[in-house]
Design a protein around this motif. Sequence first.
Motif, PDB file in Angstrom:
ATOM      1  N   ARG A  97      -2.641   3.934  -3.824  1.00 28.58           N
ATOM      2  CA  ARG A  97      -2.562   2.828  -4.775  1.00 28.58           C
ATOM      3  C   ARG A  97      -2.006   1.594  -4.094  1.00 28.58           C
ATOM      4  O   ARG A  97      -1.425   1.677  -3.009  1.00 28.58           O
ATOM      5  N   VAL A  98      -2.198   0.451  -4.748  1.00 29.46           N
ATOM      6  CA  VAL A  98      -1.681  -0.822  -4.248  1.00 29.46           C
ATOM      7  C   VAL A  98      -0.811  -1.444  -5.335  1.00 29.46           C
ATOM      8  O   VAL A  98      -1.288  -1.698  -6.446  1.00 29.46           O
ATOM      9  N   ASP A  99       0.459  -1.659  -5.028  1.00 32.63           N
ATOM     10  CA  ASP A  99       1.360  -2.384  -5.932  1.00 32.63           C
ATOM     11  C   ASP A  99       1.417  -3.844  -5.514  1.00 32.63           C
ATOM     12  O   ASP A  99       1.135  -4.174  -4.351  1.00 32.63           O
ATOM     13  N   HIS A 100       1.797  -4.699  -6.431  1.00 36.08           N
ATOM     14  CA  HIS A 100       1.913  -6.113  -6.078  1.00 36.08           C
ATOM     15  C   HIS A 100       3.067  -6.753  -6.831  1.00 36.08           C
ATOM     16  O   HIS A 100       3.482  -6.263  -7.895  1.00 36.08           O
ATOM     17  N   ILE A 101       3.580  -7.826  -6.258  1.00 34.30           N
ATOM     18  CA  ILE A 101       4.631  -8.630  -6.888  1.00 34.30           C
ATOM     19  C   ILE A 101       4.171 -10.074  -6.858  1.00 34.30           C
ATOM     20  O   ILE A 101       3.977 -10.642  -5.776  1.00 34.30           O
ATOM     21  N   GLU A 102       3.955 -10.660  -8.007  1.00 32.83           N
ATOM     22  CA  GLU A 102       3.563 -12.077  -8.049  1.00 32.83           C
ATOM     23  C   GLU A 102       4.764 -12.951  -7.721  1.00 32.83           C
ATOM     24  O   GLU A 102       5.898 -12.661  -8.111  1.00 32.83           O
ATOM     25  N   PHE A 109       0.860  -1.177   0.000  1.00 32.75           N
ATOM     26  CA  PHE A 109       0.000   0.000   0.000  1.00 32.75           C
ATOM     27  C   PHE A 109       0.902   1.234   0.000  1.00 32.75           C
ATOM     28  O   PHE A 109       1.796   1.354   0.851  1.00 32.75           O
ATOM     29  N   ARG A 110       0.652   2.149  -0.940  1.00 33.83           N
ATOM     30  CA  ARG A 110       1.457   3.365  -1.044  1.00 33.83           C
ATOM     31  C   ARG A 110       0.620   4.595  -0.730  1.00 33.83           C
ATOM     32  O   ARG A 110      -0.571   4.644  -1.035  1.00 33.83           O
ATOM     33  N   GLY A 111       1.272   5.599  -0.139  1.00 32.62           N
ATOM     34  CA  GLY A 111       0.595   6.809   0.288  1.00 32.62           C
ATOM     35  C   GLY A 111       0.673   7.927  -0.726  1.00 32.62           C
ATOM     36  O   GLY A 111       1.158   7.744  -1.858  1.00 32.62           O
ATOM     37  N   PRO A 112       0.246   9.129  -0.344  1.00 29.26           N
ATOM     38  CA  PRO A 112       0.170  10.264  -1.264  1.00 29.26           C
ATOM     39  C   PRO A 112       1.519  10.654  -1.884  1.00 29.26           C
ATOM     40  O   PRO A 112       1.565  11.162  -3.002  1.00 29.26           O
ATOM     41  N   SER A 113       2.615  10.441  -1.151  1.00 29.98           N
ATOM     42  CA  SER A 113       3.938  10.779  -1.666  1.00 29.98           C
ATOM     43  C   SER A 113       4.658   9.560  -2.218  1.00 29.98           C
ATOM     44  O   SER A 113       5.893   9.546  -2.323  1.00 29.98           O
ATOM     45  N   ASP A 114       3.908   8.547  -2.544  1.00 27.09           N
ATOM     46  CA  ASP A 114       4.426   7.293  -3.091  1.00 27.09           C
ATOM     47  C   ASP A 114       5.216   6.490  -2.053  1.00 27.09           C
ATOM     48  O   ASP A 114       5.911   5.543  -2.397  1.00 27.09           O
ATOM     49  N   GLU A 115       5.125   6.893  -0.765  1.00 30.43           N
ATOM     50  CA  GLU A 115       5.812   6.148   0.275  1.00 30.43           C
ATOM     51  C   GLU A 115       5.077   4.834   0.548  1.00 30.43           C
ATOM     52  O   GLU A 115       3.867   4.751   0.371  1.00 30.43           O
ATOM     53  N   VAL A 116       5.824   3.829   0.977  1.00 32.41           N
ATOM     54  CA  VAL A 116       5.226   2.535   1.297  1.00 32.41           C
ATOM     55  C   VAL A 116       4.643   2.610   2.704  1.00 32.41           C
ATOM     56  O   VAL A 116       5.357   2.853   3.675  1.00 32.41           O
ATOM     57  N   LEU A 117       3.327   2.422   2.794  1.00 31.29           N
ATOM     58  CA  LEU A 117       2.643   2.473   4.085  1.00 31.29           C
ATOM     59  C   LEU A 117       2.628   1.117   4.773  1.00 31.29           C
ATOM     60  O   LEU A 117       2.768   1.022   5.990  1.00 31.29           O
TER      61      LEU A 117
END
Length: 576
Positions: free
Chosen positions: A274-279, A232-240
């Motif tokens: 946004r939510v990034d993912h790695i399969e 999960f990433r925050g407004p500044s693209d930081e990883v939450l």
Amino acid sequence: MQLTFADLDADGAEFSDRSLFETTLVVVDLETTGGSAKADQITEIGAVKIRGGEVIGEFATLVDPGCRIPPQIVTLTGITQAMVTDAPRIAEVLPSFVEFARGAILVAHNARFDMGFLRQNAARLGIDWPFTASLCTVAMARRILDRDEAPSVRLSALADLFDVSVRPTHRALDDARATVEVFHRLLERVGNQGITSYEDLTGFLPRRTDPRLRAKRHIAAGVPARPGVYLFRGPSDEVLYVGTAVDLRRRVMSYFTGADPRRRMGEMVALATRVDHIECAHALEAGVRELRLLGAHAPAYNRRSTQPHRGWWIVLTAERFPRFKVTRTPEPESLGPIGNRTTATTVADLIAQAAGLRSCTIRLGSATHHWCRADAAGGRLISGCHAGSVRPQTFSEYLPRAVAARELLLGESDRLMGTLTERLETLSAAHMFESAARHRDRLTTLIDVVSRCQRLSALCRIAELVVARPDDRGGWELAVLRHGRLASAGVARRGVAPMPVAEALIASAETVIPGAGPLLGAPTEEAALLYRWITEPGARIVACTDSFALPAGGTERWLTWSAGARRAREITARAS
């Protein structure tokens, strides 16, 4: 709709700190003419009062609904119009039920339905509703049971799952009795998680979904139903927040339903953009990637594994008369890492005591002898040093003690364990039972800690290890390990020859350059995760450059003794 505790409009303050075992609960079930609390009427009430796991009372009565019972309800419940003709009306029944249940927590299966009917009738009749706390076994089942185990949480399905003695029959008292057993079985599932009070239980269960969370589900669009890691990433693209799942889509979407009981997660999702993912190939790779991402980003909403190389080490100093020190910096012949400094100090002190190693911090330099005075009469230590003696000790006299301590650390010999267990027997024979119990607990800690460290060190010394485990679809999960780190991972699906897949993974695996210390630079949690995976049932070694073996003189063979001592401690604690 499934009930959540926020829907009950009940804080249950008077029950919050009270043990559920000591609290009176009333499990209630209703039969009605339909599903609307406003338009339909109650035809039967059944309730069971319980306390401390025992039934202390029952309440059951038919109720004249004052209207025709629909045929489909007659078919479902077996309650006919003739059966309720002479039954009392709800105006007579409800006050009696309120008195029966007063001062208790109400429990029901799908409590929204039952509480809705009861409160609606109480309001219509002007009867005070004194119940401030309710529990729903549907909400409990959804939170406690896995969907594979319980695809349905209908009362009949849970009764079959738990094989209860009273089967639900769509009659109020029978269904209430069945709900009692289901409720107890659900509590058993969470008892070992420290959930003992109403507050513990309601905090563990899901809360009502925040509409703002539902509105953010679009940020998870495109997340696949595959194993992997999500960020999960925050407004500044930081990883939450970083997490892992065997089904990424299902896990990520659960954050937008309020199903996660952790209160900070709602705050995190509200911030996420946004939510990034790695399969990943399988759960092991996902777990390792999660640990590495946690170490790299130290997300604000993760509370573990954000410092992968942090730990304490027990080191034998390079002095003429060596002693133990607990430090953050590993050395080639040290023991660790140990997560807690107090634990590391306890282990070091116990080994020093058994070996007669000095525990004083006096700088000796090039001194030719060591002397911390002891009482000549009884050998009582005056200085508190474990190497205290009645006369000075030479280097040749002291050296065997340092050798014995070093051998235990490195797994070359466990002869000091005999000294430590003899000490326990001596204390017990002298009826010094409290001292014996403390020594037993310290010795158990030593065995567990030293064994774990020696296991991880043995794994990290292997330059390359290829392991395969069967998956649940007839294929193989494969992993290439190098010096305690995952270098490559893949899957040979059912019908695919695994060896060519293994060879391809070896060829494409990461190069790992060993570092310093017993773990050769490997992060502790990653090495521990790999060790658990390769030693679980079904794992097979495909190839290795070095033998996978634990030190012959290590403390691994004392784990049975440690387990027995732990059981003895638990029995003593329960008895007291």
